[in-house]
Design an enzyme around this catalytic site. Structure first.
Site, PDB file in Angstrom:
ATOM      1  N   ASN B 132      33.491   9.226  70.612  1.00 17.66           N
ATOM      2  CA  ASN B 132      33.917  10.066  69.494  1.00 17.66           C
ATOM      3  C   ASN B 132      34.322   9.268  68.263  1.00 17.66           C
ATOM      4  OD1 ASN B 132      33.394  12.196  71.073  1.00 17.66           O
ATOM      5  ND2 ASN B 132      35.450  13.094  71.002  1.00 17.66           N
ATOM      6  N   MET B 133      34.057   9.874  67.120  1.00 13.86           N
ATOM      7  CA  MET B 133      34.382   9.325  65.810  1.00 13.86           C
ATOM      8  C   MET B 133      35.752   8.650  65.785  1.00 13.86           C
ATOM      9  SD  MET B 133      33.001   9.500  62.680  1.00 13.86           S
ATOM     10  CE  MET B 133      31.935  10.927  62.563  1.00 13.86           C
ATOM     11  N   LYS B 134      36.771   9.378  66.229  1.00 12.73           N
ATOM     12  CA  LYS B 134      38.132   8.833  66.063  1.00 12.73           C
ATOM     13  C   LYS B 134      38.451   7.723  67.059  1.00 12.73           C
ATOM     14  CE  LYS B 134      40.586  12.524  68.632  1.00 12.73           C
ATOM     15  NZ  LYS B 134      40.687  12.050  69.956  1.00 12.73           N
ATOM     16  N   GLY B 135      37.673   7.650  68.144  1.00 10.14           N
ATOM     17  CA  GLY B 135      37.874   6.556  69.084  1.00 10.14           C
ATOM     18  C   GLY B 135      39.182   6.642  69.821  1.00 10.14           C
ATOM     19  N   PHE B 136      39.787   5.476  70.074  1.00  7.46           N
ATOM     20  CA  PHE B 136      40.935   5.429  70.942  1.00  7.46           C
ATOM     21  C   PHE B 136      41.747   4.174  70.647  1.00  7.46           C
ATOM     22  CE2 PHE B 136      42.231   3.618  75.161  1.00  7.46           C
ATOM     23  CZ  PHE B 136      43.295   4.467  75.402  1.00  7.46           C
TER      24      PHE B 136
END
Lengths: 342, 252
Positions: B132-136
């Protein structure tokens, strides 16, 4: 006839040992074969598609049997696995094939001891390694399958296979029998008539054969999702449908409702390409659905492990007898409780 | 003033209140009715597990004749931390910008990566963290990467659907995440995928990566994958591996 004699008599050179699940008893089967070969003074080569011979299982953390080899045998294993082996070895070749445990190295056993085997993981590399083992002098090469992988038993790679099964598959013996029987059935499907085989070999794509000998090649990228299209192209003149690649439940579900189902034969590449739900498969066969194969896999024997590491076990005699009943003509060996053959 | 006790890394054991007290808290359920006998059974079992001074600190009646326990015990075993060696994907990981540059310079087209959480597993935390775009944890996911076309199929995807998608999108790599498992079903799921890919004759054309808290690089390779990423892996690790493999295996 003892298993090792059958192998020799048929001139089988590469034998895969595949398990229907983890802890089905592959290593015990391998040890049994090594011992038999030793008694018959046959030089064997040993390799594995995964890691084997380690004392503790990577997934379940349970204890595993060690693999004992004697002088004159050949082994293809990764560098780190070789360093963990107690057998004294002479290096013959470094293959350039890499694994998680380092490069695969081919050695000759100089002094008996325990080994750890970690061979190539891809089917193509395995074919090469088996050839090299034979080149150095192995009369029979045993390939130990990883976990529950079976691609290595494809006739393109090995001449025959031994299937290890056991209590670990299910707490319900009926399920163990059913699953084993299904696998053996897929492997030993009848080979398609040679003239039909030639036609499909030439097309070499998923295709439909008509009565008059003409073929229709559906415009699909994979049969996994191409079932609907194949279905539309089947008509009253269709005799065979050849599927190149995986035969999955999705494909069978698409074919299930076809009104010409009774008249056609589905042709698979070989038994390792079948990935279907057992109930769906059996249900369709009852409806008159016929399946044949381009390349038959020789199932030499089914070995049993009546004990599951999950803490339950079956009556070994009962398991063996039940297995013999549903798999007539196939050698059934209980290698755990005693692999004695008549 | 007493000097701080030093940790002996060759003999480590659990830390509770003081170093090397070996204190462990554990919980389990026994198929016996709640009561003093049940607690004694739990205590004896913990003693058999090798715990010194096992004690039941909490127990609860689960109904239907089952009891749940929380126990304390002192572990008497030690582990030599200095001798531990865990095989990992050994390479120099690039940062996002470096991966983007690498793709532009060496691959010169978009890299297609299809990811999914397969089988019955509905836990997308792993695949989402990577894709996902926002990552982690401050690391952006693959969707944010220039030059990477990241397709996240979500959870409970069948191996058939995943392979079909990979073929349709001409994927360079497949990422499979397995988070929750029962009776090692994650292993069966992962091997089925490799087998189907071998059956479709695609194994040499795809980079195959799996990930999840129960997956090590070791296990992944044993299963026939190119790499396995455990907990603590980020998108840039996976991306570095995939793009380098594409070049190494000549899949440009």
């Amino acid at each position: 006839m003892r298993l090792i004699e059958t192998i020799k008599d048929n001139n089988y050179e590469t034998i895969s040992i595949i398990g229907l699940a983890k802890n089905a008893g592959k290593t015990v089967t391998l040890n049994y074969l090594i011992e038999e070969a030793d008694n018959y003074n046959i030089n064997v080569g040993i390799t594995s598609t995964g890691r084997d011979g380690e004392r503790i299982d990577l997934v379940t953390q349970t204890e595993k049997p060690p693999i004992l080899v004697t002088e004159g045998m050949y082994l293809a294993t990764a560098k780190k696995a070789l360093l963990l082996s107690t057998a004294k070895t002479e290096i013959l070749e470094t293959t350039g094939i890499t694994t998680a445990m380092g490069e695969v190295i081919i050695v000759r056993i100089r002094q008996r001891g325990y080994i750890e085997v970690a061979g190539p993981v891809s089917a193509r590399d395995m074919k090469y390694v088996a050839e090299r083992l034979k080149y150095y002098g192995a009369e029979i090469v045993f390939i130990d399958g990883a976990i529950d992988r079976k691609a290595v038993s494809s006739p393109l790679i090995t001449d025959a296979c031994i299937i290890a099964t056991g209590a670990v598959l299910s707490r319900d013996m009926k399920k163990v029998l059913e699953k084993t029987a299904h696998e053996v059935e897929c492997y030993s499907l009848k080979e398609v008539a040679s003239h039909v085989k030639e036609i499909f070999k030439k097309v070499n794509k998923t295709s439909i054969l008509q009565e008059d000998g003409s073929t229709i090649t559906p415009n699909i990228v994979t049969s996994i999702t191409g079932g609907k299209k194949i279905n539309e192209l089947i008509n009253e003149k269709t005799t065979h449908v050849f599927v190149k690649g995986a035969v999955t439940s999705a494909l069978l579900k698409d074919l299930r409702e076809n009104k010409y189902l009774r008249g056609i034969k589905l042709i698979v590449e070989d038994g390792t390409k079948i990935f279907t739900d057992i109930n769906l498969w059996n249900g369709m066969k009852r409806k008159g659905f016929k399946v044949e194969t381009m390349n038959k896999i020789n199932v030499l024997a089914v070995t049993l492990n009546p004990i599951s590491p999950a803490g339950y076990f079956f009556d070994s005699q009962l398991l063996k007898e039940s297995m013999e009943k549903i798999l007539p003509g196939i050698k059934i060996l209980d290698v755990v409780s005693g692999g004695d053959e008549e | 003033m007493k000097s701080v006790q030093k940790v002996d890394l060759t003999k480590i054991k659990p830390y509770g209140d003081t170093l090397n007290d070996g204190m462990v808290q554990m919980s389990f359920t026994l198929p016996v009715p709640y009561g003093d006998e049940a607690s004694e059974a739990a205590r004896q079992l913990a003693a058999k597990m090798g715990f010194d001074e096992p004690a039941v600190v909490y127990s609860k009646d689960l109904g239907v004749g089952y009891t749940y326990f929380v126990m304390y015990g002192k572990c008497s075993h030690t582990v030599d931390y200095t001798s531990i060696e865990v095989p990992k994907v050994s390479m120099e990981f690039m940062e996002r910008e470096e991966v983007e540059e690498y793709i532009a310079e060496n691959i010169k087209r978009d890299v297609v990566i299809v990811g999914a959480c397969t089988g019955t597993d509905a836990h997308t935390v792993g695949i989402d963290a990577i894709m996902n775009m926002k990552g982690f944890d401050g690391h952006f996911g693959l969707e944010r990467y220039k030059g990477i076309d990241a397709i996240n199929m979500g959870s409970q995807v069948s191996n058939e659907e995943l392979i079909a998608k990979a073929i349709e999108s001409k994927a360079d790599a497949i990422l499979v995440s397995q988070v929750v498992t029962q009776k090692d079903v994650h292993v069966a799921n992962l091997t089925e995928l490799v087998e189907m890919i071998e059956a479709e004759a695609l194994r040499d054309k795809l980079i195959l990566v799996c990930g999840g808290p129960r997956i090590s690089h070791d296990l992944a390779q044993e299963l026939g994958y190119d790499a396995g990423f455990g907990s603590g892996s980020y998108a840039n690790h996976v991306a570095s591996f995939v793009v380098k493999q594409i070049v190494e295996k000549n899949l440009i």
